[in-house]
Design an enzyme around this catalytic site. Structure first.
Site, PDB file in Angstrom:
ATOM      1  N   ARG A 137     -13.264   1.593 -10.023  1.00  0.00           N
ATOM      2  CA  ARG A 137     -13.325   1.897  -8.946  1.00  0.00           C
ATOM      3  C   ARG A 137     -12.693   0.779  -7.931  1.00  0.00           C
ATOM      4  O   ARG A 137     -12.682  -0.533  -8.317  1.00  0.00           O
ATOM      5  CB  ARG A 137     -14.424   2.451  -8.114  1.00  0.00           C
ATOM      6  CG  ARG A 137     -15.428   3.174  -9.080  1.00  0.00           C
ATOM      7  CD  ARG A 137     -16.650   3.140  -8.017  1.00  0.00           C
ATOM      8  NE  ARG A 137     -17.671   3.666  -9.002  1.00  0.00           N
ATOM      9  CZ  ARG A 137     -18.930   3.795  -8.598  1.00  0.00           C
ATOM     10  NH1 ARG A 137     -19.288   3.603  -7.594  1.00  0.00           N
ATOM     11  NH2 ARG A 137     -20.034   4.032  -9.600  1.00  0.00           N
ATOM     12  N   ASP A 179     -12.966  -0.287  -3.748  1.00  0.00           N
ATOM     13  CA  ASP A 179     -13.539   0.058  -2.276  1.00  0.00           C
ATOM     14  C   ASP A 179     -12.568   0.441  -1.196  1.00  0.00           C
ATOM     15  O   ASP A 179     -11.229   0.054  -1.613  1.00  0.00           O
ATOM     16  CB  ASP A 179     -14.410  -1.243  -1.906  1.00  0.00           C
ATOM     17  CG  ASP A 179     -15.665  -1.211  -2.673  1.00  0.00           C
ATOM     18  OD1 ASP A 179     -16.081   0.009  -3.243  1.00  0.00           O
ATOM     19  OD2 ASP A 179     -16.328  -2.448  -2.464  1.00  0.00           O
ATOM     20  N   ARG A 188     -14.488 -10.677  -4.011  1.00  0.00           N
ATOM     21  CA  ARG A 188     -14.586 -10.895  -2.313  1.00  0.00           C
ATOM     22  C   ARG A 188     -15.614 -11.784  -2.049  1.00  0.00           C
ATOM     23  O   ARG A 188     -15.434 -12.705  -1.028  1.00  0.00           O
ATOM     24  CB  ARG A 188     -14.684  -9.474  -1.534  1.00  0.00           C
ATOM     25  CG  ARG A 188     -13.521  -8.549  -1.699  1.00  0.00           C
ATOM     26  CD  ARG A 188     -14.063  -7.161  -1.251  1.00  0.00           C
ATOM     27  NE  ARG A 188     -14.720  -7.146   0.223  1.00  0.00           N
ATOM     28  CZ  ARG A 188     -15.001  -5.846   0.692  1.00  0.00           C
ATOM     29  NH1 ARG A 188     -15.221  -5.052  -0.128  1.00  0.00           N
ATOM     30  NH2 ARG A 188     -15.743  -6.116   1.701  1.00  0.00           N
ATOM     31  N   TYR A 221      -7.110  -9.874 -10.224  1.00  0.00           N
ATOM     32  CA  TYR A 221      -7.380  -9.628  -8.877  1.00  0.00           C
ATOM     33  C   TYR A 221      -6.363 -10.754  -8.199  1.00  0.00           C
ATOM     34  O   TYR A 221      -6.577 -11.702  -8.521  1.00  0.00           O
ATOM     35  CB  TYR A 221      -8.698  -9.228  -8.447  1.00  0.00           C
ATOM     36  CG  TYR A 221      -9.435  -8.461  -8.804  1.00  0.00           C
ATOM     37  CD1 TYR A 221      -9.479  -7.063  -8.264  1.00  0.00           C
ATOM     38  CD2 TYR A 221     -10.274  -8.373  -9.944  1.00  0.00           C
ATOM     39  CE1 TYR A 221     -10.150  -5.877  -8.325  1.00  0.00           C
ATOM     40  CE2 TYR A 221     -10.942  -6.992 -10.299  1.00  0.00           C
ATOM     41  CZ  TYR A 221     -10.854  -6.046  -9.368  1.00  0.00           C
ATOM     42  OH  TYR A 221     -11.826  -4.631  -9.852  1.00  0.00           O
TER      43      TYR A 221
END
Lengths: 245, 245
Positions: free
Chosen positions: A51, A53, A198, A111
């Site tokens: 997934r 966010d 993050r 990422y």
């Protein structure tokens, strides 16, 4: 039934994330709606590598689905793109064997986290990068980043709510790249815990502002305590860049 | 009353253009609303260097307004930015003499037009660049562009609806720059007719696709007929980059 693997990109700004949830606009729902149209009402379930966010973007998310239709791989992107909203695009498709699974076959991911450093906020970056009104020290950040490359227990770098037992992950690359006012963190690894990228980004930004010394990183890791690391950086800077198989 | 000159940026995607019009969200209206709050309800009229159409962006639009408030120049950006929506930002402000006028004092402008060349559309560019599924020939476009530098009657390159009598304008710079899949046209000149940059961009894109030969440009100019030039390129690629005084 042929299994189709697609590489997709989406602008996360107007999605409540990837995964279907009631009363929310999600990427999965839009993909399944488009597939349902192509399949004349048949439900087609889409499986993603993982997934993302709300507000998080993807340049190279990977999904798979099974289809009774004999559409050649090259035709799938245009078949889907003509039925998808403008903030999702299928970049590439291939027919894969049934042993391929978008989530379980993935061996790693990359990422990227984008930051722009400017005293005044910029309208063009508001959904696509994190704003730092202060200049960040790239050399300090790169030094701190080096301490995170390797196999560690990343408990300090994941949401305290994470229920996964094993928090050991391997980071294979963590680069801090600067192009003028823009900075990009490139993070690749075997797998990532919830909010891990993050929190790494938020911690490195505090290093870049001089609030955390680069030498503290081994202690933050060793402490296995979320409160030792920096804040969770905002969603808008994060991009799922590539999934490796 | 002090006159304030501001350089502003805006993302044109969700505006019906710069100029106030009924039942539409416009940049001017948002600026005047923010100024009215700062002036406790007093109406403050904002004058820009010129309008921009719906969907057109600005990196360096210039405006001025008169104020009875003794706010120092350095404080104006944050005073306004805290009251403006996220798609407009004041980048810089200075106190100028009453002889300064954002529109009439301007001696030239630079626009940029962004194009991305990719077979599949890209979600991140949809509001911020024009999509060309075909690759464009930069060398042909640069050759054609050279014929437009100078002082000419640009009747062929402005909307047929233009009511201005004198269609002679001077283009001082017209560069076709390529960075990978992205192309940027940089156009500077003394002034521009309605849709002129978008018609130049549309015409150069047809040159880049081989549909118009670069040698035809002098004839297109000499014909003084809008139908001789290419299509008007879409608004989303256009940026008002800088206003010169």
């Amino acid at each position: 039934m042929p299994r189709v693997k697609c590489t997709i990109a989406y602008d996360g700004a107007r999605f409540s994330g990837y995964q279907v949830q009631p009363n929310s606009r999600t990427v999965q729902e839009e993909l399944e709606k488009a597939l349902s149209v192509i399949h004349k009402g048949l439900d087609v379930k889409v499986t993603a590598s993982g997934r993302t966010d709300a507000g998080v973007h993807a340049k190279g998310q990977v999904i798979h689905f099974d289809t009774p239709l004999a559409i050649p791989a090259l035709r799938w992107p245009s078949a889907l793109n003509s039925r998808l909203p403008e903030d999702i695009a299928v970049k590439q498709a291939e027919i894969v064997s049934e042993s391929f699974h978008a989530r379980f076959s993935a061996v790693g991911k990359e990422y990227r986290y984008k930051i722009y450093q400017e005293a005044v906020r910029d309208p063009f970056h508001r959904f696509y990068a994190c704003h730092s009104p202060l200049e960040l020290d790239q050399a300090l950040m790169q030094k701190a980043a080096r301490s995170l490359i390797g196999t560690y227990d990343f408990t300090s770098f994941c949401s305290a709510k994470t229920e996964v037992e094993d928090k050991v992950r391997t980071i294979t690359k963590l680069e801090v790249i600067q192009h003028g006012k823009e900075m990009e963190l490139q993070v690749a690894g075997s797998g990532f815990l919830y909010n891990m990228v993050r929190i790494i980004a938020g911690t490195l930004m505090e290093v870049g502002r001089g609030r955390i010394a680069p030498d503290c990183m081994p202690d933050i890791l060793a402490g296995r305590d979320r409160s030792l690391a920096g804040k969770t950086a905002p969603a808008e800077g994060l991009y799922l860049w590539e999934v490796f198989y």
